[in-house]
Design a protein around this motif. Structure first.
Motif, PDB file in Angstrom:
ATOM      1  N   ASN A 715     -40.993   9.438 -10.608  1.00  0.00           N
ATOM      2  CA  ASN A 715     -40.511   8.630  -9.484  1.00  0.00           C
ATOM      3  C   ASN A 715     -39.408   9.324  -8.691  1.00  0.00           C
ATOM      4  N   LEU A 716     -39.045  10.531  -9.099  1.00  0.00           N
ATOM      5  CA  LEU A 716     -37.926  11.237  -8.483  1.00  0.00           C
ATOM      6  C   LEU A 716     -38.405  12.053  -7.286  1.00  0.00           C
ATOM      7  N   HIS A 717     -37.810  11.805  -6.145  1.00  0.00           N
ATOM      8  CA  HIS A 717     -38.132  12.533  -4.909  1.00  0.00           C
ATOM      9  C   HIS A 717     -36.837  13.149  -4.393  1.00  0.00           C
ATOM     10  N   VAL A 718     -36.796  14.467  -4.282  1.00  0.00           N
ATOM     11  CA  VAL A 718     -35.554  15.174  -3.945  1.00  0.00           C
ATOM     12  C   VAL A 718     -35.666  15.807  -2.567  1.00  0.00           C
ATOM     13  N   ARG A 719     -34.649  15.577  -1.770  1.00  0.00           N
ATOM     14  CA  ARG A 719     -34.496  16.255  -0.492  1.00  0.00           C
ATOM     15  C   ARG A 719     -33.328  17.225  -0.592  1.00  0.00           C
ATOM     16  N   GLY A 720     -33.487  18.397  -0.012  1.00  0.00           N
ATOM     17  CA  GLY A 720     -32.426  19.392  -0.042  1.00  0.00           C
ATOM     18  C   GLY A 720     -32.723  20.504   0.931  1.00  0.00           C
ATOM     19  N   TYR A 721     -32.066  21.632   0.710  1.00  0.00           N
ATOM     20  CA  TYR A 721     -32.226  22.763   1.622  1.00  0.00           C
ATOM     21  C   TYR A 721     -33.591  23.407   1.401  1.00  0.00           C
ATOM     22  N   GLN A 722     -34.322  23.594   2.490  1.00  0.00           N
ATOM     23  CA  GLN A 722     -35.681  24.132   2.424  1.00  0.00           C
ATOM     24  C   GLN A 722     -35.782  25.530   3.025  1.00  0.00           C
ATOM     25  N   GLU A 723     -34.652  26.233   3.084  1.00  0.00           N
ATOM     26  CA  GLU A 723     -34.614  27.583   3.657  1.00  0.00           C
ATOM     27  C   GLU A 723     -35.011  27.553   5.136  1.00  0.00           C
ATOM     28  N   ILE A 724     -34.565  26.500   5.811  1.00  0.00           N
ATOM     29  CA  ILE A 724     -34.757  26.377   7.252  1.00  0.00           C
ATOM     30  C   ILE A 724     -33.376  26.300   7.875  1.00  0.00           C
ATOM     31  N   GLY A 725     -33.032  27.295   8.672  1.00  0.00           N
ATOM     32  CA  GLY A 725     -31.695  27.298   9.240  1.00  0.00           C
ATOM     33  C   GLY A 725     -31.628  28.075  10.528  1.00  0.00           C
ATOM     34  N   THR A 726     -30.550  27.884  11.234  1.00  0.00           N
ATOM     35  CA  THR A 726     -30.308  28.581  12.485  1.00  0.00           C
ATOM     36  C   THR A 726     -28.902  28.226  12.939  1.00  0.00           C
ATOM     37  N   THR A 727     -28.520  28.706  14.102  1.00  0.00           N
ATOM     38  CA  THR A 727     -27.283  28.263  14.726  1.00  0.00           C
ATOM     39  C   THR A 727     -27.601  27.011  15.530  1.00  0.00           C
ATOM     40  N   THR A 728     -27.066  25.887  15.080  1.00  0.00           N
ATOM     41  CA  THR A 728     -27.422  24.613  15.709  1.00  0.00           C
ATOM     42  C   THR A 728     -26.334  23.599  15.423  1.00  0.00           C
ATOM     43  N   THR A 729     -26.564  22.359  15.767  1.00  0.00           N
ATOM     44  CA  THR A 729     -25.553  21.324  15.530  1.00  0.00           C
ATOM     45  C   THR A 729     -25.542  20.930  14.056  1.00  0.00           C
ATOM     46  N   PRO A 730     -24.428  20.337  13.597  1.00  0.00           N
ATOM     47  CA  PRO A 730     -24.366  19.948  12.183  1.00  0.00           C
ATOM     48  C   PRO A 730     -25.509  19.014  11.766  1.00  0.00           C
ATOM     49  N   PHE A 731     -25.772  17.984  12.576  1.00  0.00           N
ATOM     50  CA  PHE A 731     -26.802  17.033  12.181  1.00  0.00           C
ATOM     51  C   PHE A 731     -28.192  17.653  12.269  1.00  0.00           C
ATOM     52  N   ASP A 732     -28.386  18.565  13.198  1.00  0.00           N
ATOM     53  CA  ASP A 732     -29.708  19.185  13.310  1.00  0.00           C
ATOM     54  C   ASP A 732     -30.061  19.975  12.062  1.00  0.00           C
ATOM     55  N   MET A 733     -29.055  20.538  11.390  1.00  0.00           N
ATOM     56  CA  MET A 733     -29.337  21.242  10.138  1.00  0.00           C
ATOM     57  C   MET A 733     -29.965  20.309   9.100  1.00  0.00           C
ATOM     58  N   VAL A 734     -29.439  19.111   8.970  1.00  0.00           N
ATOM     59  CA  VAL A 734     -30.016  18.200   7.979  1.00  0.00           C
ATOM     60  C   VAL A 734     -31.368  17.684   8.438  1.00  0.00           C
ATOM     61  N   VAL A 735     -31.534  17.500   9.751  1.00  0.00           N
ATOM     62  CA  VAL A 735     -32.842  17.061  10.249  1.00  0.00           C
ATOM     63  C   VAL A 735     -33.894  18.131   9.984  1.00  0.00           C
ATOM     64  N   ARG A 736     -33.562  19.372  10.284  1.00  0.00           N
ATOM     65  CA  ARG A 736     -34.523  20.458  10.086  1.00  0.00           C
ATOM     66  C   ARG A 736     -34.983  20.556   8.626  1.00  0.00           C
ATOM     67  N   ASN A 737     -34.099  20.190   7.703  1.00  0.00           N
ATOM     68  CA  ASN A 737     -34.432  20.283   6.281  1.00  0.00           C
ATOM     69  C   ASN A 737     -34.793  18.937   5.664  1.00  0.00           C
ATOM     70  N   ASP A 738     -35.056  17.930   6.533  1.00  0.00           N
ATOM     71  CA  ASP A 738     -35.495  16.600   6.084  1.00  0.00           C
ATOM     72  C   ASP A 738     -34.506  15.950   5.124  1.00  0.00           C
ATOM     73  N   LEU A 739     -33.233  16.203   5.331  1.00  0.00           N
ATOM     74  CA  LEU A 739     -32.198  15.597   4.502  1.00  0.00           C
ATOM     75  C   LEU A 739     -31.446  14.496   5.260  1.00  0.00           C
ATOM     76  N   ASP A 740     -31.814  14.224   6.497  1.00  0.00           N
ATOM     77  CA  ASP A 740     -31.060  13.304   7.329  1.00  0.00           C
ATOM     78  C   ASP A 740     -31.303  11.847   6.929  1.00  0.00           C
ATOM     79  N   ARG A 741     -30.418  10.998   7.372  1.00  0.00           N
ATOM     80  CA  ARG A 741     -30.438   9.570   7.038  1.00  0.00           C
ATOM     81  C   ARG A 741     -31.738   8.887   7.436  1.00  0.00           C
ATOM     82  N   TYR A 742     -32.306   9.294   8.587  1.00  0.00           N
ATOM     83  CA  TYR A 742     -33.529   8.652   9.054  1.00  0.00           C
ATOM     84  C   TYR A 742     -34.717   9.041   8.180  1.00  0.00           C
TER      85      TYR A 742
END
Length: 794
Positions: A715-742
């Motif tokens: 039942n455990l589903h983990v979100r974290g860093y997926q080796e997706i990065g760039t120079t961008t806004t703070p929130f966009d980093m979490v969105v790009r790696n599917d870690l954001d609140r939404y």
């Protein structure tokens, strides 16, 4: 044979030469015996195959040179009544260092069954590279050692770390010519620009060039002497060259070189300490060129051995099977004339022991090589003094590392007189928001200064050099000799010292099993400027994997903490700085971060390691949760709290539990890690059968690896860093790696039974917001207002 001309020293008298040579021959004999023999240690009868070990393991090539250096270090220590420590860099010099500690008696004091007689010699020989015995390299089991000889490149930085804040200590450092080719060693030559001649001890590098590595020529050994001399002078040293293969001539030249070097060191220290000299010293060093495998077999099976790479390990490999090899081994051993070195009971004769220093002056008995004996409690102020007020969670922000910097400033101030705490890092102290420490001490620096420079201090205890290897080596040497410290580093570049910390962890694991090794202060990392907030540096600076590396290592020695705010960082740092015999990794942000817990709550939560934040969830009326939102790390915690707030508003009937994890090892089973949870505890926290959506700071598969045997792992589903990065806004980093609140809210809808249909509109709104974010940042260059201006409001 040559030696540089320096201020005159008294030439060796014939009796001095004879006794030095006797000690050297005895050490060589013992080194060969360790590699080959398991019986007949004094050759009281002809060698037979059954006297030989069935498996011949060990390294001869470097041993005669190390024995020579040890012999002459004994002389200068005894003559000058010095406190001295030697760091033995050549990787497999174990037979030599063990032999010398046995001769001086320190080995027997620690291991009483290895007596200084024939019976003890038999045990000494048999145990070497033998099941249940000791390793072939200089190891924690070796008296007088602080340096694991299994890996090359770190000896010189260890030596300087030992010398810092030990003003009366001489640290000799033997650098093998193979080790001299490594990047870490090349950078560590610059440590002399940081050595304070007033408050620090002296380092005497001895570059031992015997010509070959395992199979290839050594680069520095093939340089013409003038070119090598220019290189070493360019590093800021004053080299003294000793070259030869005639033992008597080399003894005389090396004695003169060491006398000259010690005289020069004394003069430099006197000038700085008594006469106020401020120019950067050019410290002496010795370049010793002798044949590899010196005094061993000249030829074996028609091939040259002495002076070649063939002497690196075991020159005679078929002693049990080949009668000629057996005869050659006996002739080799008898060439040292053991009857002149040991009496009929196997005890070293007086000539052999003539230069052995007394008591703790012996290199194998110095307390500086067992630093826990010298360790004092660190005067840590109470974290409460620096705590930020938290009247309501998630409404105020602080920079966690800046708050910690204020505590570290006072630690620096409290240790100003005793000088036993240092902060090291690769040019990042201010970048990592720890600049408050400059209120108590500056940055160590002995080189040129300009008017525009800030915080440079000849006597400073903040150490910055843009070499993570050197920082690590300095701190290890400092800790191993009985002091305290902290290594602050950008998270992505801690990987540079992966191999070094691996060796230190191995050292700690072994020393925990040696009752005579006193515990030392823990090696503490503060990893910041982390993966989620590299707004200006981008992808190259985004890697949270150092934690994965650490958690692969010995559970008894490693700890990893991810404090979510300033007060939890204070609590964790207080614990880590007080601890012993661990490697503590603390991952914390330097950017403004929400304050979640008061100091009292933070202390309780960090002691627990993982716990429910009931104020953040919606487990109403004692209901079981429908879903668990878990988090570890500052940015994941914020995203989980924001997701919990969205669920509270969008799906108020849903029972949500919020769990925060500070001590990541808590996820492991209790039988695999001392901090691990029992299955009963784990199921009580995460439930055995409810969906768990876990937002993690690093690579998500680490959480799966730690928890894979738990009842509810499916039942455990983990979100974290997926080796997706760039120079961008703070929130966009979490969105790009599917870690954001939404995305986390969408995960809850996808995984809680019945919500896929009932909450389809909620899920669609979350997906639409993510798309709106995508379009917004490309127009405005900033995060959505509802994200940028968000705060916790239950």
């Amino acid at each position: 044979m040559s030696a540089d001309t320096h201020p005159a020293s008294t030439p060796l008298a014939d009796d001095e030469l004879r006794t030095l040579d006797a000690h050297w021959r005895a050490a060589n004999y013992l080194a060969v015996g360790q590699i080959y023999l398991m019986a007949n240690p004094l050759l009281t009868e002809p060698l037979r195959p059954e006297h030989i070990k069935p498996r011949l393991l060990g390294h001869w090539g470097t041993s005669p040179g190390l024995n020579l250096i040890h012999t002459h270090l004994n002389r200068i220590v005894r003559n000058r009544d010095l406190d001295a420590l030697c760091v033995w860099g050549p990787g497999h010099g174990g037979p030599a260092v063990v032999a010398n500690s046995w001769l001086e008696g320190s080995y027997t004091e620690i291991y009483p069954d290895v007596t200084r007689d024939a019976a003890g010699m038999t045990r000494l020989f048999r145990q070497f590279s033998f099941p249940g015995g000791i390793p072939s390299h200089v190891a924690p089991e070796t008296p007088g050692s602080i340096h694991e000889g299994g890996e090359l490149g770190y000896s010189l930085s260890h030596a300087y770390g030992a010398a810092f804040d030990n003003p009366d200590l001489l640290v000799a450092c033997v650098i093998g010519d193979g080790e001299a080719e490594t990047g870490p060693l090349a950078a560590s030559w610059h440590s002399n620009k940081f050595l304070d001649p007033v408050h620090d001890g002296a380092v005497l590098p001895v570059l031992h060039l015997n010509g070959y590595k395992i199979a290839n020529p050594a680069v520095l050994a093939r340089l013409p002497e003038p070119e090598l001399d220019e290189l070493l002078r360019g590093y800021g040293h004053d080299p003294i060259h000793v070259t030869g293969d005639d033992p008597n001539a080399v003894h005389r030249a090396l004695a003169e070189a060491m006398d000259t070097a010690l005289g020069r060191i004394a003069a430099l220290q006197r000038a700085a300490r008594e006469e106020g000299a401020r120019e950067r010293p050019r410290w002496p060093m010795i370049v010793l060129r002798t044949p590899k495998g010196w005094t061993g077999p000249a030829q074996v099976d028609g091939l040259p051995v002495e002076g070649t790479w063939r002497s690196h390990q075991v020159p005679l490999t078929a002693v049990r099977e080949n009668p000629d090899h057996l005869r050659r081994l006996e002739a080799w051993l008898r060439s040292y004339r053991p009857e002149e070195l040991f009496d009929d009971r196997g005890r070293p004769r007086p000539d052999v022991l003539a230069w052995i220093p007394e008591g703790s002056r012996r290199l194998g008995a110095t307390p500086y090589a067992n630093g826990g004996l010298l360790l004092r409690e660190l005067p840590l102020p109470a974290p409460d003094t620096y705590a930020v007020p938290v009247d309501k969670p998630g409404t105020t922000l602080h920079e966690p590392t800046a708050v910690l910097g204020e505590l570290l400033e006072d630690v620096m101030r409290a240790t100003a007189d005793r000088r036993d705490f240092r902060l090291v890092g690769p040019d990042e102290t201010a970048s990592n928001r720890l600049q408050a420490v400059y209120g108590a001490t500056g940055k160590a620096w002995q080189a040129q200064t300009l008017q525009v420079d800030e915080h440079l201090d000849r006597h400073g205890r903040v150490m910055e050099i843009l070499s993570e290897h050197t920082c690590q080596g300095w701190l290890e040497g400092y800790l191993l000799t009985g002091r305290h410290g902290l290594f602050s580093c950008y998270e992505a570049f801690a990987h540079i010292v992966d191999s070094m910390v691996n060796q230190h962890i191995k050292w700690l694991r072994v020393t925990r099993r040696l009752s005579w090794r006193a515990p030392i202060a823990s090696l503490n990392y503060l990893l910041t400027s982390h993966v989620w907030r590299q707004d200006h540096n981008g992808f190259s600076h985004q890697d949270p994997g150092f934690v994965d590396h650490i958690l692969n290592k010995s559970p008894e020695a490693v700890r990893v903490y991810l404090p979510p705010d300033a007060n939890t960082l204070l609590s964790v740092a207080d614990h880590a700085l007080r601890s012993r015999d661990y490697v503590n990794v603390i991952v914390a942000g330097k950017q403004p971060c929400f304050d979640w817990l008061s100091m009292d709550a933070a202390r309780v939560h960090c002691a627990r390691g993982a716990g429910i934040w009931d104020w953040a969830g919606t487990e109403n009326g004692g209901r079981e949760p429908d879903v668990v939102l878990a988090c570890a790390g500052d940015v994941p915690t914020q995203e989980v709290l924001a997701a919990a707030q969205l669920l509270r508003r969008q799906l108020p009937e849903l029972s949500v539990r919020v769990v925060n994890v500070v001590d990541i090892a808590r996820l492991m089973p209790s039988d695999e890690h001392p901090h691990g949870m029992s299955d009963f505890e784990y199921d009580g926290l995460f439930t055995p059968d409810k969906p768990v959506v876990f937002a993690y700071h690093g690579y998500p598969w680490l959480i799966h690896r730690l928890a894979y045997r738990r009842t509810g792992h499916q039942n455990l589903h983990v979100r974290g860093y997926q080796e997706i990065g760039t120079t961008t806004t703070p929130f966009d980093m979490v969105v790009r790696n599917d870690l954001d609140r939404y995305r986390l809210v969408m995960d809850v809808v996808d995984r809680v039974p019945g919500l896929a249909v009932r909450a389809a509109a909620v899920r669609q709104r979350m997906a639409d917001t993510r798309q709106r974010h995508h379009e917004w940042i490309r127009v405005h260059g900033t995060d959505l207002p509802e994200v940028a201006d968000w705060s916790w409001d239950a």
